[in-house]
Design an enzyme around this catalytic site. Structure first.
Site, PDB file in Angstrom:
ATOM      1  N   LYS A 159     -29.274 -14.443  49.702  1.00 50.70           N
ATOM      2  CA  LYS A 159     -30.504 -14.242  48.928  1.00 50.70           C
ATOM      3  C   LYS A 159     -30.158 -14.223  47.448  1.00 50.70           C
ATOM      4  O   LYS A 159     -29.262 -13.488  47.025  1.00 50.70           O
ATOM      5  CB  LYS A 159     -31.186 -12.933  49.337  1.00 50.70           C
ATOM      6  N   LYS A 196     -26.801 -10.573  48.948  1.00 45.57           N
ATOM      7  CA  LYS A 196     -27.776 -10.784  47.871  1.00 45.57           C
ATOM      8  C   LYS A 196     -27.085 -10.643  46.528  1.00 45.57           C
ATOM      9  O   LYS A 196     -26.227  -9.779  46.345  1.00 45.57           O
ATOM     10  CB  LYS A 196     -28.902  -9.760  48.041  1.00 45.57           C
ATOM     11  N   ASP A 211     -32.764  -3.689  51.955  1.00 45.68           N
ATOM     12  CA  ASP A 211     -31.853  -4.226  50.938  1.00 45.68           C
ATOM     13  C   ASP A 211     -31.119  -3.035  50.306  1.00 45.68           C
ATOM     14  O   ASP A 211     -31.742  -2.244  49.593  1.00 45.68           O
ATOM     15  CB  ASP A 211     -32.625  -4.963  49.839  1.00 45.68           C
TER      16      ASP A 211
END
Length: 225
Positions: free
Chosen positions: A185, A156, A92
């Protein structure tokens, strides 16, 4: 949906700077017991967490350029490569928002493409953290358009360390703008079962949270296994 299926939505998170070895041991025990999708940590403790989760299907995820995104592309690539060598299954990384706000979309695309390509080469998942609390809707759409072209595994909403976290409006925008080829996400401030279920209804594939245990326990209390 049953409780085990709900748990598989969660990237259970321990990103505190003061986390102790005992904290990591308890955290990994929860990840293993609940069967979360991923243990979300900073890049330095990847080797420790990988060992603690040995024999478990739970992925280890490393946060790169975290939480500000203000490192050069080659630094993010090095951090990504080292995290993967230490055992990370997922990455990430935080977008360089200064370059985005300067209108330097070529830089943003080059950063995203470089990290996503390295992850694909190494067989790990890539997630792009937008940090939506600092962005206009136009900037969010620009990032989604780049993601549509580059094709990371996920986009995300947030790091959880900014001035705000996930919102329903942002998730709706991201799901709509990235299309079916990139998953979404939601992360940051998701602490209740009701919110988690609504994000799932809106189309997220993962939820990042420190409250994963409490949320799954609340599901069991309300609906059983």
């Amino acid at each position: 949906m049953n409780a085990s299926q709900l748990a598989q939505y969660f990237d259970h998170t321990l990103l505190r700077a003061d986390a102790t070895p005992a904290d990591f041991a308890a955290f990994c025990a929860d990840c293993r017991r609940y069967g979360f999708a991923m243990a979300a940590i900073n890049s330095a403790p990847v080797r420790r967490v990988k060992e603690l989760l040995r024999g478990s299907p739970v992925h280890v995820g490393a946060a790169i350029g975290f939480p500000l995104g203000q490192t050069r592309i080659d630094v993010k690539l090095l951090e990504t490569r080292l995290a993967i060598e230490d055992g990370a299954d997922e990455i990430d990384y935080v977008v360089n928002l200064t370059e985005l706000k300067a209108g330097n979309l070529d830089y943003v695309q080059r950063e995203m493409a470089s990290i996503a390509a390295l992850c694909r080469e190494k067989g790990v998942l890539s997630k792009v953290i937008f940090e939506n609390c600092y962005l206009t809707d136009a900037e969010k759409r620009n990032l989604c358009a780049i993601a549509r072209e580059v094709g990371p595994d996920f986009v995300k909403t947030s790091t959880g360390f900014g001035t705000g976290g996930a919102t329903f409006a942002d998730v709706e925008l991201m799901v709509r703008e990235v299309g079916p080829g990139v998953r979404v996400k939601a992360a940051g401030g998701i602490r209740t079962l009701e919110d988690a279920l609504r994000y799932i209804d809106l189309g997220v594939s993962r939820i990042g949270s420190t409250a994963s245990v409490r949320i799954v326990d609340a599901f069991r209390e309300k609906y059983g296994e």
